[in-house]
Enzyme design. Structure first.
Site, short mmCIF file in Angstrom:
data_model
loop_
_atom_site.label_atom_id
_atom_site.label_comp_id
_atom_site.label_asym_id
_atom_site.label_seq_id
_atom_site.Cartn_x
_atom_site.Cartn_y
_atom_site.Cartn_z
N HIS A 11 12.28 55.24 5.44
CA HIS A 11 12.77 56.37 5.97
C HIS A 11 14.26 56.13 6.50
O HIS A 11 14.55 54.80 6.76
CB HIS A 11 11.82 56.71 7.17
CG HIS A 11 12.38 58.09 7.55
ND1 HIS A 11 13.22 58.38 8.60
CD2 HIS A 11 12.00 59.22 7.41
CE1 HIS A 11 13.47 59.51 8.82
NE2 HIS A 11 12.55 60.27 8.11
N GLU A 56 5.60 61.30 4.12
CA GLU A 56 5.16 62.01 2.69
C GLU A 56 3.82 61.22 2.26
O GLU A 56 3.04 62.03 1.70
CB GLU A 56 6.06 62.03 1.77
CG GLU A 56 7.26 63.03 2.29
CD GLU A 56 8.56 62.73 1.90
OE1 GLU A 56 8.97 61.48 1.58
OE2 GLU A 56 9.34 63.53 2.15
#
Lengths: 382, 382
Positions: B262, B320
């Protein structure tokens, strides 16, 4: 952590070879050419090719090939044409364009910028730019209860635009005046809509998503909304004798004078200088000549009064002041002023998107949290 | 002149009281509350009210009043409903949402943010957020040859969403799992779509223009596009024994592993931690239990292999990875993963737009021109 100045003013967010604005010099350029020189010397399609492909046509054959390529894709795709009355029933032309292009991008099956043939993207860009004026004119006409007019292959960009808007082939003078306006507004640095298009492009989104987003930014009154308001100022003043009486109190109250001042230029806006000349050339009968003279008198008076009442930083007429006048003299209705701006700016957006997409870095800035400090416990419900 | 780092990384472009992400701590918040705590303790509508109005309901009566207010505006306006089959015929759900909301904003007559009653804008925001899940489900169903299903007033946000998607009232466990996912993805700092919405808002454009632009940014694969690809990774691996054999060469080739890493978090992504727990709670039969265990085995192996092969900076599962698993376990088809993300993120976008609009400064950065130096004379045509 870098705290950027408000509005990211003066913050360089990307490298570009599309063009630049030199505010201190009153100069801007597309690629390596003066934008004003291009507007005065080249047909719009040459400049469109320069923006999209990086080069102008070098021969007549190249010019004609590109002009033909973008002329045949002017027609509205059938999946949009069927829905256009429903769009026009509730949408001003610019909002209608946003909806219609969103649908057209999907209808064309535009792909995200991942492992995609760049020629496909370039053709997507040409398509979006070619169909934009057709869509704008169709929505405008449907809203006036008229039928959309199909594009004509035998007319250049600007003449065809006026034809599709009014159903009359324009005079060469009108087509040429609008053409120069359109070329001069194709691109202009990292304004809010261009930057919006590039932020969306940085996510890998398809070209349609980028252009649809940019249209939204242009619809904001702080960005694309002033050309008709500058003309409204002329209406409000009415006659040359009233200039001082109307403008002086506006400035004294601290109101913004529409059509004056620019975020970047510290000199005459080169676009307003060119468009003033264009307007002068359009003063061919008594009525239009008087209007052009009146506008120039207002320009001089406003600049003089601003210098007198707000000394320190000189303020000049911006692109919108004479743009409105030129469009009005060429038969463009006021509701189409900002849409006409959009119709050429889309070419600049696409050039920027194609360039941005080559850089794979998503644009994701930061913010400074200034609310009550977290974490506070979730309060119970009473 | 400030040269910003690529992607404006770490550049503070605004003050906000909507929320923030503390990447080093693995913590993010909406207003003054931990987003994860909100997702675990409050119904979605409470958090929606917090984002929009700045406060959660304090009493049961306030909760019910807001929930009723946003439930009655779920239905698709008639001007969209008539056109929706034409939109769905050519558009994936997210692109269809972009077109439909663009039309809906025009149909509602949304006004630019100039001298506008802020209660009108707040109600525009509620409308856009309330109709978004209805539009997404309708486009999804039309594409599968099914009829859109009307929203039900007696169901909460998440249960109604699954109802409109599949035509079956979901179990409490499924509705609650999706609700927590939706709350946890409502907002997340100045990501590309939120920033896009704020750039468009800075021009004074109406709320519809801002949200339509943000949808475009979210459609980019570098932003909203990964949840289904993380699940595709599980498919590709197939069975627990094959994890190392599939993942190791991917990492060695330098491929990005979908669902890991991320831009902001340097710890476990707090959303993935919560969603892992949610997924565990959904492992109620042999098949789902095995899938959840398999996903956890993949997570552990990927983190271990990344640590071994790319030492230096630890990389964790992102939102996700488990989001895809949770949605799949609750009966959300893969084509609706990113649209489901959009359906709650629109609430965060609107909160940001309402805040940005209070600041009148247009966002207009600069670029550094790196092309051939101008002005070069316009070349003649050969």
């Amino acid at each position: 952590m870098i705290i950027a100045p408000p509005g990211l003013k003066g913050v360089v967010v990307a490298d570009t070879a599309v063009g630049d604005v030199r505010g201190a010099e009153g100069f801007y350029h597309y690629r390596q050419y003066s934008a004003i020189e291009l507007a005065e010397q080249r047909p719009l399609e040459d400049v469109w090719r320069l923006m999209t492909d990086g080069e102008m046509p070098r021969t007549l054959a190249e010019r004609e090939a590109f002009a033909a390529e973008v002329a045949v894709i002017r027609a509205i795709p059938s999946e949009i044409l069927d829905v256009l009355p429903a769009i026009a029933a509730v949408s001003e032309p610019l909002d209608g364009l946003r909806t219609a292009l969103s649908l057209a991008a999907a209808g064309r099956g535009m792909q995200p910028n991942i492992d995609i043939d760049q020629r496909v993207r370039r053709n997507d860009a040409l398509f979006l730019c070619a169909v934009t004026p057709t869509l704008l004119c169709a929505v405008y006409r449907l809203r006036s209860g008229a039928r959309p007019i199909a594009p004509r292959l035998d007319l250049g960009y600007a003449a065809n635009y006026l034809w599709m808007m009014n159903g009359v082939v324009p005079t060469d003078a009108h087509a040429s005046a609008i053409e120069r306006y359109l070329i001069s507004t194709m691109d202009h640095g990292f304004n809010a809509s261009t930057f919006t298009a590039r932020v969306v492009a940085s996510t890998g989104a398809d070209l349609g998503a980028c252009v649809v987003a940019a249209i939204g930014a242009l619809s904001g009154p702080l960005h694309g909304g002033a050309p008709s308001r500058a003309l409204a100022l002329l209406d409000e003043i009415g006659t040359p004798e009233r200039i001082d009486a109307v403008v002086r109190p506006m400035i004294e109250r601290g109101n913004k004078i529409m059509g004056f001042g620019h975020a970047v230029y510290r000199t005459d806006d080169p676009r307003s200088v060119m468009l003033r000349d264009v307007a002068r050339g359009l003063g061919v009968d008594e009525r239009s000549e008087r209007l052009v003279e009146f506008a120039q008198a207002v320009e001089h008076a406003v600049v003089r009064l601003l210098g007198e009442l707000k000394p320190g930083r000189p303020i000049y007429a911006n692109v919108e002041f004479y743009a409105g006048l030129v469009m009005a003299l060429c038969g463009v209705p006021r509701s189409m002023f900002t849409p006409t701006f959009a119709s050429s700016r889309v070419i600049g957006w696409c050039a920027n998107v194609l360039e941005q997409a080559a850089d794979n870095k998503i644009i994701r800035p930061s913010a400074r949290y200034v609310g009550p400090p977290p974490p506070q416990p979730c309060p119970p419900l009473h």
